[in-house]
Write an enzyme that holds these catalytic residues in place. Structure first.
Site, PDB file in Angstrom:
ATOM      1  N   ASP A  93       0.855  -1.186   0.000  1.00 10.18           N
ATOM      2  CA  ASP A  93       0.000   0.000   0.000  1.00 10.18           C
ATOM      3  C   ASP A  93       0.894   1.239   0.000  1.00 10.18           C
ATOM      4  O   ASP A  93       1.907   1.273   0.701  1.00 10.18           O
ATOM      5  CB  ASP A  93      -0.901  -0.013   1.239  1.00 10.18           C
ATOM      6  CG  ASP A  93      -2.011   1.007   1.163  1.00 10.18           C
ATOM      7  OD1 ASP A  93      -1.701   2.226   1.272  1.00 10.18           O
ATOM      8  OD2 ASP A  93      -3.176   0.621   1.009  1.00 10.18           O
ATOM      9  N   GLY A 141     -15.660   3.474   2.984  1.00 10.19           N
ATOM     10  CA  GLY A 141     -14.311   4.008   2.830  1.00 10.19           C
ATOM     11  C   GLY A 141     -13.604   3.510   1.595  1.00 10.19           C
ATOM     12  O   GLY A 141     -12.416   3.795   1.407  1.00 10.19           O
ATOM     13  N   GLN A 142     -14.292   2.761   0.733  1.00  9.81           N
ATOM     14  CA  GLN A 142     -13.654   2.298  -0.497  1.00  9.81           C
ATOM     15  C   GLN A 142     -13.343   3.504  -1.373  1.00  9.81           C
ATOM     16  O   GLN A 142     -14.221   4.301  -1.682  1.00  9.81           O
ATOM     17  CB  GLN A 142     -14.568   1.322  -1.253  1.00  9.81           C
ATOM     18  CG  GLN A 142     -13.906   0.725  -2.476  1.00  9.81           C
ATOM     19  CD  GLN A 142     -14.790  -0.287  -3.209  1.00  9.81           C
ATOM     20  OE1 GLN A 142     -15.942  -0.524  -2.854  1.00  9.81           O
ATOM     21  NE2 GLN A 142     -14.227  -0.894  -4.243  1.00  9.81           N
ATOM     22  N   HIS A 159     -10.519  -5.019  -3.695  1.00 14.64           N
ATOM     23  CA  HIS A 159      -9.188  -5.201  -3.128  1.00 14.64           C
ATOM     24  C   HIS A 159      -9.295  -5.505  -1.643  1.00 14.64           C
ATOM     25  O   HIS A 159     -10.207  -5.069  -0.965  1.00 14.64           O
ATOM     26  CB  HIS A 159      -8.283  -3.989  -3.375  1.00 14.64           C
ATOM     27  CG  HIS A 159      -8.793  -2.698  -2.823  1.00 14.64           C
ATOM     28  ND1 HIS A 159      -9.840  -1.985  -3.397  1.00 14.64           N
ATOM     29  CD2 HIS A 159      -8.392  -1.968  -1.756  1.00 14.64           C
ATOM     30  CE1 HIS A 159     -10.052  -0.877  -2.721  1.00 14.64           C
ATOM     31  NE2 HIS A 159      -9.190  -0.846  -1.702  1.00 14.64           N
TER      32      HIS A 159
END
Length: 113
Positions: A30, A92-93, A99
């Site tokens: 990330d 919150g995507q 993913h």
């Protein structure tokens, strides 16, 4: 999808620190880690989120889980990590390509978020 960030990573148009890559799934670090170990596992097939899955995607999402466990083991967090899949903007995507976040390397609080 030509405007999807993760599709561009899959295509090699945007660099990512890949931890795993095969015909179906990719895992990469990330860019804004929230734990000492924080990586994403995504299918190469563009699926918007869990709500967009079909029955035909079951094996692919199961493979994502197995790859998450394999990469977690390889990076020393086998004994404690959290997986998170956000579904939709209210969760919150931010990138609308399915993913899974895998976070570890520190104690996780409960409840999350």
């Amino acid at each position: 999808m030509s405007d999807c960030l993760f599709c561009k990573i899959i295509a090699g148009d945007i660099p990512a620190e890949k931890l795993y890559d095969d015909d179906d799934v990719i895992a990469f670090r990330d860019i804004s880690p929230q734990a000492p170990q924080h990586f994403l596992v995504i299918p190469k097939k563009h699926i918007i989120n869990l709500s967009d899955m079909t029955e035909g995607d079951d094996a692919l999402v199961g493979k994502m889980m197995r790859v998450a466990a394999q990469v977690a083991d390889e990076y020393g967090i086998k004994e404690g990590y959290r997986t998170v899949i956000n579904n939709g903007a209210d969760s919150g995507q931010l990138v609308f390509h399915l993913h899974m976040h895998v976070l570890g390397g520190r104690p996780m609080g409960w409840p999350p978020g």
